[in-house]
Design an enzyme around this catalytic site. Structure first.
Site, PDB file in Angstrom:
ATOM      1  N   HIS A   5      27.661  55.754 -37.840  1.00  0.00           N
ATOM      2  CA  HIS A   5      27.355  55.681 -39.047  1.00  0.00           C
ATOM      3  C   HIS A   5      25.835  55.842 -38.926  1.00  0.00           C
ATOM      4  CE1 HIS A   5      25.337  51.352 -38.640  1.00  0.00           C
ATOM      5  NE2 HIS A   5      26.448  51.153 -37.928  1.00  0.00           N
ATOM      6  N   ASP A  47      23.760  55.042 -41.874  1.00  0.00           N
ATOM      7  CA  ASP A  47      22.874  54.045 -42.573  1.00  0.00           C
ATOM      8  C   ASP A  47      22.463  52.707 -41.843  1.00  0.00           C
ATOM      9  OD1 ASP A  47      25.638  53.196 -42.669  1.00  0.00           O
ATOM     10  OD2 ASP A  47      25.281  51.716 -44.039  1.00  0.00           O
ATOM     11  N   ASP A  66      21.447  49.820 -33.737  1.00  0.00           N
ATOM     12  CA  ASP A  66      22.516  49.962 -34.863  1.00  0.00           C
ATOM     13  C   ASP A  66      22.188  50.978 -35.905  1.00  0.00           C
ATOM     14  OD1 ASP A  66      24.767  49.369 -36.204  1.00  0.00           O
ATOM     15  OD2 ASP A  66      24.063  47.378 -37.176  1.00  0.00           O
ATOM     16  N   GLU A  90      28.510  52.430 -44.017  1.00  0.00           N
ATOM     17  CA  GLU A  90      29.123  51.497 -43.116  1.00  0.00           C
ATOM     18  C   GLU A  90      28.640  50.015 -43.185  1.00  0.00           C
ATOM     19  OE1 GLU A  90      30.101  49.129 -39.576  1.00  0.00           O
ATOM     20  OE2 GLU A  90      27.960  49.694 -40.206  1.00  0.00           O
ATOM     21  N   GLU A  91      27.331  49.873 -43.516  1.00  0.00           N
ATOM     22  CA  GLU A  91      26.849  48.678 -43.375  1.00  0.00           C
ATOM     23  C   GLU A  91      27.191  47.910 -44.709  1.00  0.00           C
ATOM     24  OE1 GLU A  91      25.447  47.052 -41.190  1.00  0.00           O
ATOM     25  OE2 GLU A  91      24.389  48.550 -39.612  1.00  0.00           O
ATOM     26  N   GLU A 117      29.170  51.760 -31.614  1.00  0.00           N
ATOM     27  CA  GLU A 117      28.361  50.697 -32.101  1.00  0.00           C
ATOM     28  C   GLU A 117      27.600  49.869 -30.959  1.00  0.00           C
ATOM     29  OE1 GLU A 117      27.929  49.153 -34.818  1.00  0.00           O
ATOM     30  OE2 GLU A 117      29.024  50.121 -36.326  1.00  0.00           O
ATOM     31  N   HIS A 170      20.182  44.168 -37.127  1.00  0.00           N
ATOM     32  CA  HIS A 170      19.767  43.669 -38.246  1.00  0.00           C
ATOM     33  C   HIS A 170      18.516  42.595 -37.977  1.00  0.00           C
ATOM     34  CE1 HIS A 170      24.050  44.260 -40.000  1.00  0.00           C
ATOM     35  NE2 HIS A 170      23.778  45.404 -39.182  1.00  0.00           N
TER      36      HIS A 170
END
Length: 382
Positions: free
Chosen positions: A71, A73, A103, A135-136, A163, A355
């Site tokens: 992903h 984003d 990530d 995705e997030e 991932e 994150h």
């Protein structure tokens, strides 16, 4: 770490693709980069045309290829105490710092940087890139791209979702449903509770009910479950309601998620929740006929189930593992699996850094991913 990997990671991290923003600048950069090597990209835009997925095939479009999925984003940096600019790579003590390093832009960047090698080695079976948006915030982008993959590319043998797994094969992950519940009550002076319907107080009852459902799951935990925590979780993350201490609140809204174990169905929890809602409504509407409780489904991403298959066999062999692990977070792998693909998660970096402020990836993980993708390229060139 190869210089070309560092260069591509630096470029991708430099695009601020926090989910609230467009990802088109990044997507157009990748499209133009691939075009420079004669590789055609296909864009699948969102309804507003502000974001897009990208898929592309390196090598012949024949069956038996490998899909590399990631992903584009990233999560926000707002309010986080970063020591460096999150969208500029900082290299220090064997790590690369920046939003998305872990990530999960590094995986896609490493693979893209290897396109010249893929072409030089002469792939007999293809490598397909599949890069998604949003995705997030609920795995919103991938389904429309997967629809196109089903019809537009020759059937691949495996999908690898990159991932951050510390380059360990992951064979199962939880699913997620995201929901928003809105309670409409009736305002009155807080000294006259009999004349009002407190949306906040009703919301408190509903949130307590959600917590009770999770407590039941926790009490019934299967001791052989490999997930941590080993049960389906229900969690309320944000609550908004009320205007003043002495006003019975008219409105309360909360958002919540259900993270299901493979084989569990989140809808059963929503159905139980709605049954409880129906027991509260008569008393609310006896005071205020317009009072209501509504729940909106914001996202629904299925779990990845451990079904064996070609993807697992391939990655187990390349990584030297005899079995795979499981993870409690959701990803797009379950969406691929629902459409009949053989899927496994495996990518560089640790989810422990995802994150976070000062997100980073160890350079050793980048090197491990480079070797992993080189082995895949060599296999497909034979």
């Amino acid at each position: 770490m190869k210089p070309q990997s560092l260069d591509m990671i630096t470029k991708l991290v430099g695009f601020d693709t926090v989910s609230r923003n467009s990802n088109l600048d990044l997507i157009h950069y990748i499209r133009d980069y691939l075009a420079g090597y004669g590789v055609q990209s296909h864009l699948v835009a969102n309804p507003e045309g502000t974001k897009a997925n990208l898929f592309a095939t390196v090598g012949p479009n024949v069956e038996g290829g490998i899909v590399l999925s990631g992903h584009t984003d990233v999560v926000p940096v707002d309010g986080q105490p970063w020591d460096t600019d999150p969208f500029t790579i900082a290299q220090k003590d064997g790590r690369l710092y920046g939003r998305g390093t872990c990530d999960m832009k590094a995986f896609s960047a490493i693979a893209l940087a290897m396109v010249p090698d893929m072409l030089e080695k002469g792939l007999k079976r293809p490598i397909h890139f599949a890069l998604s948006y949003d995705e997030e915030i609920g795995c919103f982008g991938a389904p429309s791209m997967i629809d196109r993959l089903v019809t537009d590319i020759a059937k691949p043998s495996a999908v690898i979702v990159g991932e951050p797994t510390s380059m360990r094969p992951i064979v199962a992950h939880k699913g997620i449903a995201a929901l928003r519940t809105t309670i409409i009550g009736h305002e009155a002076h807080s000294s006259q509770v009999q004349r009002g319907v407190s949306a906040v107080m009703i919301g408190a009852k509903l949130i307590s009910f959600i917590d009770d459902m999770m407590a039941e799951n926790k009490a019934a935990t299967d001791p052989n479950c490999r997930f941590e925590p080993p049960y389906t979780t229900l969690h309320v993350g944000v609550v908004h309601g009320g205007t003043a201490l002495n006003i019975i609140s008219r409105e309360c809204t909360f958002v919540w998620d259900i993270r299901t174990l493979p084989g569990d169905d989140w809808r059963q929890y929503l159905n139980r929740f709605q049954d409880y809602v129906n027991t509260l409504l008569p008393a609310m509407q006896a005071i205020a006929p317009a009072a209501s409780i509504t729940t909106e489904i914001m996202a629904d991403a299925p779990p990845l189930q451990d079904q064996g298959g070609v993807a697992q066999e391939l990655v187990f062999g390349l990584c030297g593992h005899s079995h795979g692990d499981v993870v409690p977070y959701a990803a797009e792998a379950g969406q691929f699996q629902e459409r009949g693909f053989s899927v496994v998660l495996c990518g560089p970096g640790s989810i422990d850094q995802a994150h976070q402020p000062n997100e980073y990836i160890d350079i050793s993980q980048i090197s491990a991913c480079e070797a992993f993708l080189e082995d895949i390229t060599d296999q497909l060139a034979r």
